[in-house]
Design an enzyme around this catalytic site. Sequence first.
Site, PDB file in Angstrom:
ATOM      1  N   CYS A 165       0.801  -1.219   0.000  1.00 32.87           N
ATOM      2  CA  CYS A 165       0.000   0.000   0.000  1.00 32.87           C
ATOM      3  C   CYS A 165       0.837   1.274   0.000  1.00 32.87           C
ATOM      4  CB  CYS A 165      -0.865   0.067   1.253  1.00 32.87           C
ATOM      5  SG  CYS A 165      -2.028  -1.255   1.380  1.00 32.87           S
TER       6      CYS A 165
ATOM      7  N   GLY B 156       0.828   0.074  -5.145  1.00 27.33           N
ATOM      8  CA  GLY B 156      -0.417  -0.685  -5.152  1.00 27.33           C
ATOM      9  C   GLY B 156      -1.283  -0.286  -6.320  1.00 27.33           C
TER      10      GLY B 156
ATOM     11  N   ASN C 168      -0.678   1.360   5.652  1.00 25.60           N
ATOM     12  CA  ASN C 168       0.357   0.668   4.875  1.00 25.60           C
ATOM     13  C   ASN C 168       1.077  -0.267   5.822  1.00 25.60           C
ATOM     14  OD1 ASN C 168       2.335  -0.113   3.026  1.00 25.60           O
ATOM     15  ND2 ASN C 168       3.620   1.651   3.492  1.00 25.60           N
TER      16      ASN C 168
ATOM     17  N   TYR D  11      14.072  -2.496  -3.815  1.00 21.79           N
ATOM     18  CA  TYR D  11      13.100  -2.691  -4.876  1.00 21.79           C
ATOM     19  C   TYR D  11      11.817  -1.872  -4.770  1.00 21.79           C
ATOM     20  CZ  TYR D  11       9.344  -5.548  -6.991  1.00 21.79           C
ATOM     21  OH  TYR D  11       8.256  -5.985  -7.637  1.00 21.79           O
TER      22      TYR D  11
END
Length: 488
Positions: free
Chosen positions: A21, A47, A122, A262
């Site tokens: 999120c 997301g 999140n 990432y």
Amino acid sequence: MAASDPGFNFDLDGDTLREECGVFGIYGHDDAAALTALGLHALQHRGQEAAGIVAFNGERFNSERRLGLVGDHFSNENTIKRLQGRVALGHVRYSTTGETILRNVQPLFAELATGGLAVAHNGNLTNGLTLRRELVAQGAICQSTSDTEVILHLVARSQKPRLVERYIDALRALEGAYSLVAMTNKKLIGARDPLGIRPLILGELNGAYILCSETCALDIIGARFVREVENGEVIVISEDGVESLRPFPRMHPRPCVFEYVYFSRPDSILGGRSVYEVRKQFGRQLAQEAPADVDVIIPVPDSGVPAALGYSQEAGIPFELGIIRNHYVGRTFIEPADHIRHLGVRLKHNANRALIEGKRIILVDDSIVRGTTSSKIVEMVRSAGAREVHMRIAAPPTTDPCFYGIDTPERDKLLASRYDVAGMAKYIGVDSLAFLSIGGLYRAMGLPGRDPVNPTFCDACFTGDYPISLDDVHGVEDRQLSLLVEPA
Ligand code: SF4
């Protein structure tokens, strides 16, 4: 695979780790909803399954929650007009807990004894199921299957007199990773879990304050970075300004290291570091640890690009775009017919034959999850005429799943939990394979190495050293979340 890639949702094999999120809240701006839509657009890589915005117009809360991309719904003028007010809160999501159905799309909203409360989350609660089971046993009625709803129930049940106290009371019951932004008719409240696993940033625009997941969401609206919300800190933004509360005992922070590897966008600044520069450093370190005698360094686009550049500069071997990405892969192709499914990777990537033919190459990527995508890419560059194919991964092997808000396959689906490096090399079909060491990961960020007693980051998906207990994983057998099936 690139978290920052607009075609990122195209993942035929479930062979990526996916951020759960992104959150964005703003207090005190006439264009609060429009700015929130822009902020969410910048956070779209976190997301892509659903997005929502709640705004307060001085009398009522208005909410728009939709499945799909931010731009599909919130670029519409009429939608933004329905979200009037100077306070707004938005969310983009993947679903790790709870299916993708509209009732799970955040921000979640409840009318409490103290007034309206919207929450955007999140992260992932590691005791979310346990708490939910207790609440349901006590008579709570849950509308969603999201663990975030548990937070609303806990706030509702708190006996404290003031909303902020109730909210903090609820936070005390939570375990796991949470960067939360909540909104009432008078306040915007940010909270970061005691270890600060998921990021949360404080920004400012012409006197309006912003709480969001990454600095790239500030850049898009021209806002100023103020600081990161600290681990265990609660920030209350109101007409009186910004108030910082520290309701939890101070702990050594353990932010998620995979944000650097990432998840975060490369143009974001995290923990005072440029994510792009850190990724380049990972590549430099990798070149020192795992050299190879080759003709050319080729990134797996897009997320392998900064590490491949660092590797190339350190090794003194040319960097070339030997794999070209198609930027226009969308949901149209998400479920191709079975007989062309094996071609899937070529919809997104194609080998640049003129560069590759007859060459010894190194492919640089950020991670190997299940290994299916890597083997297809290797097969593709071999069929384009590569003489030798070596793979270098700018992170340690992903051996363990994440329970703190990242969608990972189960342990036995992770290639690195099934094979050693030689076995993985054989599986994906390369002449050699090497990963950045865990010590190298820390050194690339300017640290002396990994302190095994007090690591600077959460790195559990590389080490299995989980910094927060996993109550739901170890203690709950019945994991059914919902009996109701709804069309998405
Ligand atoms: Fe990040 Fe991995 Fe820790 Fe999950 S387990 S929070 S992905 S470092």
